[in-house]
Design a protein around this motif. Structure first.
Motif, short mmCIF file in Angstrom:
data_model
loop_
_atom_site.label_atom_id
_atom_site.label_comp_id
_atom_site.label_asym_id
_atom_site.label_seq_id
_atom_site.Cartn_x
_atom_site.Cartn_y
_atom_site.Cartn_z
N THR A 67 6.03 9.53 -12.45
CA THR A 67 5.29 10.11 -11.23
C THR A 67 3.80 9.23 -10.37
O THR A 67 3.17 9.20 -11.35
CB THR A 67 5.36 11.23 -10.97
N ILE A 68 3.88 9.25 -9.28
CA ILE A 68 2.72 8.48 -9.06
C ILE A 68 1.33 9.32 -8.95
O ILE A 68 1.64 10.49 -8.31
CB ILE A 68 2.98 7.85 -7.36
N GLU A 69 0.57 8.60 -10.13
CA GLU A 69 -0.78 9.44 -9.49
C GLU A 69 -1.81 8.45 -9.03
O GLU A 69 -2.66 9.64 -9.51
CB GLU A 69 -1.07 9.37 -11.83
N GLY A 78 -6.82 11.42 3.54
CA GLY A 78 -5.73 12.57 2.44
C GLY A 78 -4.15 12.25 2.61
O GLY A 78 -4.28 10.95 2.09
N CYS A 79 -3.64 12.97 1.96
CA CYS A 79 -2.12 12.58 1.58
C CYS A 79 -1.06 12.94 2.44
O CYS A 79 -1.02 14.26 2.77
CB CYS A 79 -1.67 13.12 -0.09
N PRO A 80 -0.11 11.98 2.88
CA PRO A 80 0.53 12.04 4.21
C PRO A 80 1.87 12.89 4.10
O PRO A 80 2.13 13.84 5.06
CB PRO A 80 1.57 10.30 4.68
N PHE A 81 1.62 12.78 2.73
CA PHE A 81 3.00 13.43 2.12
C PHE A 81 2.66 15.59 2.23
O PHE A 81 3.13 15.85 2.15
CB PHE A 81 3.65 13.69 1.32
N HIS A 95 5.88 19.00 -3.50
CA HIS A 95 5.82 17.81 -4.75
C HIS A 95 5.54 16.75 -3.87
O HIS A 95 6.40 16.02 -4.10
CB HIS A 95 7.31 17.86 -5.39
N TYR A 96 4.19 17.24 -3.51
CA TYR A 96 4.06 15.52 -2.96
C TYR A 96 4.26 14.13 -3.70
O TYR A 96 3.85 13.72 -3.23
CB TYR A 96 2.19 15.49 -2.48
N GLN A 97 3.39 14.08 -4.35
CA GLN A 97 3.55 13.50 -5.58
C GLN A 97 4.81 12.33 -5.79
O GLN A 97 5.21 11.44 -5.94
CB GLN A 97 2.82 13.37 -6.97
N ILE A 98 5.54 13.85 -5.69
CA ILE A 98 7.37 12.96 -6.69
C ILE A 98 8.03 12.54 -5.40
O ILE A 98 8.79 11.86 -5.22
CB ILE A 98 8.32 14.43 -6.93
N ALA A 99 7.56 12.97 -4.02
CA ALA A 99 8.22 12.85 -2.60
C ALA A 99 7.39 11.33 -2.46
O ALA A 99 8.25 9.83 -2.48
CB ALA A 99 7.76 13.87 -1.65
N CYS A 100 6.45 10.64 -3.27
CA CYS A 100 5.17 9.35 -2.65
C CYS A 100 6.13 8.23 -3.59
O CYS A 100 6.59 7.59 -3.31
CB CYS A 100 4.31 9.36 -2.84
N THR A 101 6.68 8.94 -4.82
CA THR A 101 7.50 8.14 -5.85
C THR A 101 8.86 8.18 -5.62
O THR A 101 9.26 7.04 -4.96
CB THR A 101 7.73 8.80 -6.89
N ILE A 155 -6.91 12.82 -3.71
CA ILE A 155 -6.88 13.11 -2.25
C ILE A 155 -5.50 14.29 -1.44
O ILE A 155 -6.22 14.45 -0.34
CB ILE A 155 -5.82 11.17 -1.94
N ILE A 156 -5.59 14.74 -2.68
CA ILE A 156 -4.14 15.37 -2.03
C ILE A 156 -5.38 17.06 -1.82
O ILE A 156 -4.86 17.45 -1.18
CB ILE A 156 -3.21 15.77 -3.03
N SER A 157 -6.05 17.19 -3.06
CA SER A 157 -6.44 18.27 -2.88
C SER A 157 -8.28 18.76 -2.64
O SER A 157 -8.03 19.82 -2.29
CB SER A 157 -6.78 19.10 -4.34
N PHE A 212 0.51 -0.94 -0.33
CA PHE A 212 0.15 0.51 -0.31
C PHE A 212 1.05 1.49 0.23
O PHE A 212 1.87 1.58 0.14
CB PHE A 212 -0.83 -0.29 1.20
N PRO A 213 0.19 2.10 -0.47
CA PRO A 213 1.17 3.86 -0.97
C PRO A 213 1.26 4.30 0.98
O PRO A 213 0.02 3.39 1.77
CB PRO A 213 0.24 4.60 -1.52
N LEU A 214 2.23 4.93 1.00
CA LEU A 214 1.75 5.69 2.55
C LEU A 214 0.37 5.83 3.18
O LEU A 214 0.22 5.95 4.27
CB LEU A 214 2.99 6.62 2.99
FE1 SF4 Z 1 -1.39 7.75 -1.90
FE2 SF4 Z 1 0.89 8.90 -2.37
FE3 SF4 Z 1 -0.62 9.23 -3.93
FE4 SF4 Z 1 0.15 10.88 -1.47
S1 SF4 Z 1 1.21 10.74 -3.62
S2 SF4 Z 1 -2.52 10.21 -2.25
S3 SF4 Z 1 0.40 8.97 -0.18
S4 SF4 Z 1 -0.81 7.68 -3.63
#
Ligand code: SF4
Length: 197
Positions: free
Chosen positions: A180-182, A116-119, A153-159, A103-105, A19-21
């Motif tokens: 980059t994770i989308e 939400g997004c932990p990043f 740069h939340y998605q880049i941080a996740c990647t 999720i981010i916005s 799972f992603p964070l």
């Molecule tokens: Fe989840 Fe990563 Fe997307 Fe943030 S960037 S919402 S942690 S998958």
């Protein structure tokens, strides 16, 4: 195939490793507290849907997870929304799993909420502690991720987090392995196929 059963699968914890964070965080809280608030449930339930759980499997998963709630309350307060996410109630819209942008916005958590997004949502110190907890030990790696989140740069941080935790990080090449994770489900699929390779 990306159709897993989190319920009957004795290796469910193994799947959770992919799972992603954002989803790790929700799943850990669910396992510890046997409860998630409204938007956290929507975020996680739609993610489960994206994994391929049928509505019956999702209902069984939530029933088992909300172990401190009696059957009548579960049916009254929770089952409806789970079925609603699957387009079986209300407007009967077949909701898609939320992508990172949403999720981010779009559904930012208020205080006391953990979706939400932990990043984006974690303070630098909480994120740093979380990264250590998840096995990121190299100071440089932690700094790199924190810098990315500070620059929004939340998605880049996740990647980056994906690459670092899977030993794919190459300091000379940004995101060489995956784009980059989308989407959280894309993250899960990339993680599962990376393990197979
Ligand atoms: Fe989840 Fe990563 Fe997307 Fe943030 S960037 S919402 S942690 S998958």
């Amino acid at each position: 195939t990306n159709n897993y059963s989190l319920i009957d699968n004795p290796n469910a914890d193994n799947l959770a490793e992919h799972f992603p964070l954002c989803m790790q965080h929700l799943y850990q809280n669910l396992c510890e507290k046997h409860h998630l608030k409204h938007f956290a449930r929507i975020q996680f339930n739609l993610f489960l849907k994206g994994i391929g759980l049928t509505v019956e499997e999702a209902l069984a998963f939530w029933r088992k997870s909300f172990s401190e709630i009696d059957e009548a309350k579960f049916l009254k307060d929770y089952a409806y929304n789970i079925r609603h996410n699957y387009g079986l109630e209300g407007k009967r819209q077949d909701y898609k799993p939320l992508n990172c942008m949403s999720i981010i916005s779009s559904y930012r958590p208020n205080s006391g909420e953990i979706h939400g997004c932990p990043f984006r949502e974690f303070s630098q110190s909480n994120l740093s502690a979380k990264l250590v907890q998840m096995g990121v030990r190299d100071e440089e790696h932690i700094k790199e991720i924190l810098n990315l989140t500070e620059g929004e740069h939340y998605q880049i941080a996740c990647t980056k987090y994906f690459e670092i935790t899977r030993g794919l990080s190459d300091k000379n090449n940004d995101n060489v392995i995956i784009g980059t994770i989308e989407h959280p489900n894309e993250y899960l699929n990339a993680s599962v196929s990376n393990e197979k390779n």
